[in-house]
Scaffold this active site. Structure first.
Site, PDB file in Angstrom:
ATOM      1  N   MET A 269       0.986  -1.126  -0.147  1.00  0.00           N
ATOM      2  CA  MET A 269      -0.403  -0.058  -0.132  1.00  0.00           C
ATOM      3  C   MET A 269       1.123   0.709   0.418  1.00  0.00           C
ATOM      4  O   MET A 269       0.377   2.197   0.468  1.00  0.00           O
ATOM      5  CB  MET A 269      -0.859   0.303   1.531  1.00  0.00           C
ATOM      6  CG  MET A 269      -2.148  -1.179   1.444  1.00  0.00           C
ATOM      7  SD  MET A 269      -2.980  -0.649   2.060  1.00  0.00           S
ATOM      8  CE  MET A 269      -2.906  -0.619   4.114  1.00  0.00           C
ATOM      9  N   GLY A 270       2.307   0.905  -0.435  1.00  0.00           N
ATOM     10  CA  GLY A 270       2.994   2.448  -1.008  1.00  0.00           C
ATOM     11  C   GLY A 270       4.174   2.625   0.551  1.00  0.00           C
ATOM     12  O   GLY A 270       3.081   1.832   2.001  1.00  0.00           O
ATOM     13  N   ALA A 271       3.660   4.125   1.166  1.00  0.00           N
ATOM     14  CA  ALA A 271       4.658   4.303   2.095  1.00  0.00           C
ATOM     15  C   ALA A 271       6.061   3.365   2.161  1.00  0.00           C
ATOM     16  O   ALA A 271       5.748   2.945   3.070  1.00  0.00           O
ATOM     17  CB  ALA A 271       3.643   3.981   3.734  1.00  0.00           C
TER      18      ALA A 271
ATOM     19  N   HIS B 112       9.506  -3.326   2.833  1.00  0.00           N
ATOM     20  CA  HIS B 112       8.798  -3.287   1.582  1.00  0.00           C
ATOM     21  C   HIS B 112      10.304  -3.962   0.899  1.00  0.00           C
ATOM     22  O   HIS B 112       9.950  -4.765   0.070  1.00  0.00           O
ATOM     23  CB  HIS B 112       8.004  -2.736   1.191  1.00  0.00           C
ATOM     24  CG  HIS B 112       6.421  -2.472   2.047  1.00  0.00           C
ATOM     25  ND1 HIS B 112       7.226  -0.966   3.329  1.00  0.00           N
ATOM     26  CD2 HIS B 112       5.595  -2.990   2.311  1.00  0.00           C
ATOM     27  CE1 HIS B 112       5.442  -1.288   3.312  1.00  0.00           C
ATOM     28  NE2 HIS B 112       5.270  -2.148   2.576  1.00  0.00           N
TER      29      HIS B 112
END
Length: 283
Positions: A31-33, A38
């Site tokens: 979901m990004g950020a 990640h």
């Protein structure tokens, strides 16, 4: 060079070309950020497959709190900048209408492993996760999909989903990435005040100590009660859950008589932190 695609049509055209050339595709759904946790998934995908897609989509269906959805960080430019030096091939960043077009009426629900733990405290959350992950796996045509073990219940939901729906993808679990002081990396950590950030690593420390005690095979209940008291004494305002569950199927355990996970969700300064550690019974 990393390409950023926003539509299913663009993505599928690229995927068709890769498949035609016999290339294996890895996907890292996010979901990004993005943080180092990640990026560790991306590095592993790059090492094990020929082409890597990172999906960035803030999924409204997995939020049961409107304010949490509205305040979730959206940092596509920064995320792309962090992915490009790694050699990521595609960032797929669809809009909501690409994932949930007008008339969308299907909901994917996984029972069993989604019940209890986060599922009990976030109604509908795992339905949203299962629905979007099913769509992303089908859209990307990935051979392998990489998920972190920090969201251990989510990992089990995805595994069950893929097995039950015969989606031809290998789910690759990756160890939780931690800060130097032990705090599990999370996009939510940036919301901690400096004072709370100093307290936060105590959650992992208590979890690890308790897992060691549980591995001895004693009754879980008194050890979990003591750990809950320790978490609150450390400065956390609430312990949503602290449970011992079997790794296979996530059934509750009264003692660690098989491979297990100790899982926790606790609140600190208005931020909800989750973590888990493996519990391996002593021979």
């Amino acid at each position: 060079m990393t390409a950023t695609l926003h539509s299913r049509a663009e993505l599928r055209a690229q995927v068709r070309t890769w498949h035609r050339d016999g290339l294996r595709i890895g996907v890292v759904p996010t979901m990004g950020a993005l943080h180092e946790g990640h990026l560790a998934l991306v590095r592993r995908a790059l090492a094990e497959t020929d082409r890597v897609i990172v999906t960035i989509f803030v999924n409204p269906k997995q939020f049961n709190n409107a304010s949490d959805l509205s305040t979730y960080p959206r940092t596509l430019d920064a995320d792309t900048a962090s992915l490009t030096p790694l050699g990521t091939h595609v960032v797929y960043a669809p809009g909501v209408d690409e994932i949930y077009p007008a008339g969308f009426a299907t909901n994917v629900s996984v029972s069993g492993v989604s019940e209890g733990l986060c599922g009990a405290h976030r109604p509908g959350h795992f339905d949203g996760v299962a629905t979007v992950v099913a769509k992303l796996l089908l859209q990307t045509g990935a051979d392998k999909a990489y998920f972190g073990e920090k969201d251990f219940q989510q990992l089990q939901v995805v595994r069950r989903l893929v097995a039950d729906l015969d989606i031809p993808v290998e789910i690759v679990p990756c160890p939780t990435v931690r800060e130097a002081d032990g705090l599990a990396m999370s996009s939510r950590n940036v919301r901690l005040s400096p004072e709370d950030r100093a307290v936060a690593p105590r959650l992992a420390a208590i979890l690890t100590r308790t897992a060691g005690a549980l591995a001895g095979g004693g009754a879980a209940a008194p050890l979990l009660a003591a750990a809950t008291a320790d978490i609150l004494a450390a400065g956390f305002s609430e312990v949503e859950y602290l449970e011992l569950r079997a790794e296979d199927g996530l059934g509750p355990l009264e003692q660690a008589d098989r491979p297990a996970r100790l899982l926790v969700a606790a609140w600190l300064g208005g931020v909800r932190l989750i973590d888990n550690v493996a519990v391996r019974p002593q021979a």
